[in-house]
Motif scaffolding. Structure first.
Motif, mmCIF file in Angstrom:
data_model
loop_
_atom_site.group_PDB
_atom_site.id
_atom_site.type_symbol
_atom_site.label_atom_id
_atom_site.label_comp_id
_atom_site.label_asym_id
_atom_site.label_seq_id
_atom_site.Cartn_x
_atom_site.Cartn_y
_atom_site.Cartn_z
ATOM 1 N N TYR A 227 10.303 9.772 20.301
ATOM 2 C CA TYR A 227 11.669 10.291 20.389
ATOM 3 C C TYR A 227 12.472 9.936 19.136
ATOM 4 O O TYR A 227 12.467 10.655 18.157
ATOM 5 N N GLY A 228 13.142 8.767 19.158
ATOM 6 C CA GLY A 228 13.875 8.338 17.977
ATOM 7 C C GLY A 228 12.941 7.836 16.886
ATOM 8 O O GLY A 228 11.796 7.461 17.151
ATOM 9 N N LEU A 229 13.438 7.806 15.633
ATOM 10 C CA LEU A 229 12.578 7.458 14.495
ATOM 11 C C LEU A 229 13.393 6.826 13.379
ATOM 12 O O LEU A 229 14.498 7.270 13.072
ATOM 13 N N ALA A 230 12.817 5.790 12.764
ATOM 14 C CA ALA A 230 13.346 5.228 11.521
ATOM 15 C C ALA A 230 12.166 4.738 10.703
ATOM 16 O O ALA A 230 11.200 4.197 11.257
ATOM 17 N N THR A 231 12.211 4.913 9.398
ATOM 18 C CA THR A 231 11.142 4.423 8.541
ATOM 19 C C THR A 231 11.529 3.078 7.943
ATOM 20 O O THR A 231 12.707 2.726 7.843
ATOM 21 N N TRP A 232 10.493 2.339 7.523
ATOM 22 C CA TRP A 232 10.685 1.006 6.931
ATOM 23 C C TRP A 232 9.584 0.799 5.910
ATOM 24 O O TRP A 232 8.405 1.014 6.203
ATOM 25 N N GLN A 233 9.953 0.424 4.689
ATOM 26 C CA GLN A 233 8.992 0.116 3.640
ATOM 27 C C GLN A 233 9.109 -1.359 3.298
ATOM 28 O O GLN A 233 10.198 -1.865 3.006
ATOM 29 N N ASP A 234 7.948 -2.048 3.351
ATOM 30 C CA ASP A 234 7.942 -3.501 3.203
ATOM 31 C C ASP A 234 6.717 -3.918 2.405
ATOM 32 O O ASP A 234 5.584 -3.749 2.855
ATOM 33 N N GLY A 235 6.940 -4.447 1.198
ATOM 34 C CA GLY A 235 5.851 -4.983 0.390
ATOM 35 C C GLY A 235 4.748 -3.987 0.087
ATOM 36 O O GLY A 235 3.569 -4.344 0.122
ATOM 37 N N GLY A 236 5.098 -2.744 -0.192
ATOM 38 C CA GLY A 236 4.096 -1.728 -0.499
ATOM 39 C C GLY A 236 3.529 -1.031 0.725
ATOM 40 O O GLY A 236 2.740 -0.100 0.597
ATOM 41 N N ARG A 237 3.899 -1.475 1.914
ATOM 42 C CA ARG A 237 3.452 -0.840 3.151
ATOM 43 C C ARG A 237 4.578 0.014 3.732
ATOM 44 O O ARG A 237 5.753 -0.326 3.592
ATOM 45 N N ALA A 238 4.197 1.105 4.382
ATOM 46 C CA ALA A 238 5.176 2.002 4.985
ATOM 47 C C ALA A 238 4.964 2.039 6.493
ATOM 48 O O ALA A 238 3.829 2.097 6.979
ATOM 49 N N TYR A 239 6.072 2.018 7.227
ATOM 50 C CA TYR A 239 6.030 2.007 8.684
ATOM 51 C C TYR A 239 6.995 3.050 9.236
ATOM 52 O O TYR A 239 7.969 3.438 8.581
ATOM 53 N N ALA A 240 6.732 3.424 10.477
ATOM 54 C CA ALA A 240 7.690 4.192 11.255
ATOM 55 C C ALA A 240 7.973 3.430 12.539
ATOM 56 O O ALA A 240 7.042 2.987 13.217
ATOM 57 N N LEU A 241 9.239 3.247 12.841
ATOM 58 C CA LEU A 241 9.652 2.681 14.117
ATOM 59 C C LEU A 241 10.020 3.845 15.027
ATOM 60 O O LEU A 241 10.813 4.718 14.644
ATOM 61 N N VAL A 242 9.429 3.868 16.201
ATOM 62 C CA VAL A 242 9.537 5.019 17.089
ATOM 63 C C VAL A 242 9.971 4.546 18.472
ATOM 64 O O VAL A 242 9.474 3.536 18.977
ATOM 65 N N SER A 243 10.887 5.284 19.094
ATOM 66 C CA SER A 243 11.255 4.991 20.472
ATOM 67 C C SER A 243 10.590 5.982 21.412
ATOM 68 O O SER A 243 10.127 7.051 20.996
ATOM 69 N N ARG A 244 10.541 5.622 22.687
ATOM 70 C CA ARG A 244 9.893 6.462 23.690
ATOM 71 C C ARG A 244 10.938 7.082 24.619
ATOM 72 O O ARG A 244 11.780 6.371 25.184
ATOM 73 N N ARG A 245 10.875 8.377 24.770
ATOM 74 C CA ARG A 245 11.836 9.099 25.588
ATOM 75 C C ARG A 245 11.783 8.620 27.041
ATOM 76 O O ARG A 245 10.710 8.431 27.615
ATOM 77 N N HIS A 246 12.983 8.429 27.631
ATOM 78 C CA HIS A 246 13.161 8.026 29.028
ATOM 79 C C HIS A 246 12.636 6.622 29.324
ATOM 80 O O HIS A 246 12.519 6.244 30.489
ATOM 81 N N ALA B 246 4.638 1.653 13.926
ATOM 82 C CA ALA B 246 3.425 2.327 13.476
ATOM 83 C C ALA B 246 3.287 2.189 11.966
ATOM 84 O O ALA B 246 4.228 2.489 11.222
ATOM 85 N N ARG B 247 2.127 1.725 11.517
ATOM 86 C CA ARG B 247 1.866 1.639 10.083
ATOM 87 C C ARG B 247 1.263 2.952 9.595
ATOM 88 O O ARG B 247 0.311 3.477 10.194
ATOM 89 N N LEU B 248 1.817 3.486 8.506
ATOM 90 C CA LEU B 248 1.332 4.739 7.935
ATOM 91 C C LEU B 248 0.135 4.453 7.034
ATOM 92 O O LEU B 248 0.127 3.489 6.270
ATOM 93 N N THR B 249 -0.862 5.313 7.114
ATOM 94 C CA THR B 249 -2.080 5.150 6.327
ATOM 95 C C THR B 249 -2.457 6.479 5.697
ATOM 96 O O THR B 249 -2.105 7.556 6.201
ATOM 97 N N ALA B 250 -3.188 6.410 4.593
ATOM 98 C CA ALA B 250 -3.693 7.612 3.918
ATOM 99 C C ALA B 250 -5.176 7.757 4.212
ATOM 100 O O ALA B 250 -5.925 6.767 4.178
ATOM 101 N N ARG B 251 -5.592 8.990 4.482
ATOM 102 C CA ARG B 251 -6.994 9.243 4.789
ATOM 103 C C ARG B 251 -7.354 10.655 4.363
ATOM 104 O O ARG B 251 -6.803 11.624 4.864
ATOM 105 N N ASN B 252 -8.260 10.746 3.362
ATOM 106 C CA ASN B 252 -8.740 12.050 2.888
ATOM 107 C C ASN B 252 -7.605 12.973 2.474
ATOM 108 O O ASN B 252 -7.601 14.174 2.792
ATOM 109 N N GLY B 253 -6.635 12.412 1.761
ATOM 110 C CA GLY B 253 -5.521 13.218 1.267
ATOM 111 C C GLY B 253 -4.503 13.588 2.319
ATOM 112 O O GLY B 253 -3.612 14.413 2.063
ATOM 113 N N ARG B 254 -4.615 12.979 3.485
ATOM 114 C CA ARG B 254 -3.677 13.242 4.579
ATOM 115 C C ARG B 254 -3.054 11.931 5.051
ATOM 116 O O ARG B 254 -3.535 10.845 4.719
#
Length: 439
Positions: free
Chosen positions: A197-216, A223-231
């Protein structure tokens, strides 16, 4: 420049700069009911009525979005402002429109691109529904670095990622096709709509994250963002549940009203990148402050006016009937507490919060315990209507072309002029110098 009335200021009570760290395993599945009722800096601070507040005038707006079949079921929700590193005047406003997908605009509000939300995977399944959007700068994707628009797809319970081309000013989908659900395990569960539902990003020490809320629900996920095969993919690393019930000063217990099985959800969120602090707006409760890595103890820094009022759910109308006021509520935020954004400029900065229930914006100091400074409205100007029932918002503290002092973009939940009975929303662009704040 105008300033807020001195009577709006209250004495701040400083808090420690460092939150106590707690391991994820030490956190209870459901936190105890007893939490700080409200940050001391904001207890009992005075507030003006909405009609008495100073007003900020927009300089431009985006095209109308209509939430019907003819309009592509487009319902505006949340904006992000991407700053072009090559030429700031060619920056972009990226906005979600739920089933209508994602819209990209220039700084004059002109529509440049439309990205459709994903189709439903099956006949009886939910289609994509883009709820919130935020940005990640300089994400390493293979042998290049890209800026990303990160979107919460509440229809599919996923995160989606779009690489931003600074030359062509276009977005390209770079989501790994194998990304998992954020909170659910099966499509059947996804169809129950307790999803990202809700979302905010956070970058910390070269790592990228998304903070996500759950509806209801009251759950937050990291969630930590990762790269895989150009995606771009992600994995959920930690969750934390905010309270669903609260002990009141009179000894009673309060549960915010909702449909059976629903808990008071969180949507508006922002991370203070300089302090690694997450602010999360629990719509019927107030604004929480907690470490961005979801460790430590959350603090309720301000409450909505309806806090402690025991409303009753009416299944016939699918609405909550207001109960008796018991004097436990806050002074500035009218439920829902919604979009949050941070101004990082000179003077320590500000936290801005959308008070959706009375169509105003509350302003707090960025530092310390977030002392309340005052509120304002986004009113009409230059032939553009004002903002009502605002959801998401974002502010940028640097010159962007015609916006020499920065730009605030806010969702307008009731755009005018009306077109019959069609639900009409859009986004207003407010020059920062028009915002009546202390300088």
């Amino acid at each position: 420049m105008r300033t807020l009335l001195a009577a709006l200021a209250v004495t701040a009570t400083a808090l420690p700069a460092v939150f106590p760290a707690v391991s994820a395993s030490a956190l209870p599945a459901t936190p105890p009911a007893v939490f700080p009722a409200v940050s001391a800096a904001n207890a009992g601070a005075p507030a003006l009525s909405a009609d008495e507040l100073p007003s900020a005038a927009p300089a431009a707006e985006t095209p109308a979005l209509f939430d019907d079949g003819a309009g592509g079921n487009a319902n505006g929700d949340d904006p992000a402002i991407w700053v072009n590193p090559r030429k700031s005047g060619r920056s972009l406003i990226i906005a979600t429109a739920k089933e209508g997908g994602l819209y990209v605009h220039d700084l004059g509000g002109k529509r440049l691109q439309h990205i459709a939300a994903p189709a439903a995977p099956g006949k009886d399944d939910e289609p994509g529904r883009f709820n919130n959007v935020d940005l990640v700068y300089g994400f390493r994707l293979g042998d290049r670095r890209v800026d990303l628009a990160v979107v919460s797809d509440r229809g599919r319970d996923q995160l989606r990622f779009y690489a931003i081309d600074p030359a062509g000013l276009t977005l390209t989908d770079v989501t790994d096709p194998a990304v998992p659900y954020v909170f659910n395990r099966t499509q059947r569960q996804v169809n129950e709509e307790e999803t990202a539902y809700g979302l905010a990003t956070w970058q910390d020490g070269g790592r990228a994250y998304a903070l996500v809320s759950r509806r209801h629900q009251t759950r937050l996920g990291l969630a930590r963002l990762t790269a895989r095969n150009g995606r771009v993919a992600y994995r959920l690393t930690r969750t934390l549940d905010l309270p669903a019930r609260f002990e009141l000063p009179d000894g009673g217990t309060w549960r915010p009203c909702g449909e059976p099985g629903e808990r008071p959800q969180i949507e508006g969120m922002v991370v203070d990148g300089g302090r690694d602090v997450l602010y999360a707006a629990q719509e019927d409760v107030g604004i929480w402050r907690l470490p961005a890595d979801l460790t430590g103890r959350p603090v309720l820094m301000d409450k909505v006016k309806e806090y402690g009022r025991q409303d009753t759910y009416d299944p016939k109308t699918d609405e909550c009937v207001p109960g008796e006021e018991r004097g436990h509520g806050g002074e500035r935020l009218a439920a829902d507490a919604e979009g949050l954004t941070i101004w990082y400029g000179k003077g320590g900065g500000y936290l801005l919060a959308s008070s959706q229930g009375d169509s105003t914006f509350a302003v707090y100091t960025r530092e310390g315990s977030n002392r309340f400074l005052g509120s304002f409205r986004v009113g009409p100007g230059k032939g553009i209507d004002g903002t009502e029932h605002s959801d998401g918002a974002m502010v940028v503290d640097r010159p962007l072309g015609r916006y020499a002092h920065g730009l605030l973009v806010v969702h307008d939940g009731r755009n005018t002029p009306a077109d019959g009975d069609r639900e009409n929303t859009n986004f207003k662009l407010v020059p920062w110098e028009n915002v009546p704040l202390p300088r």
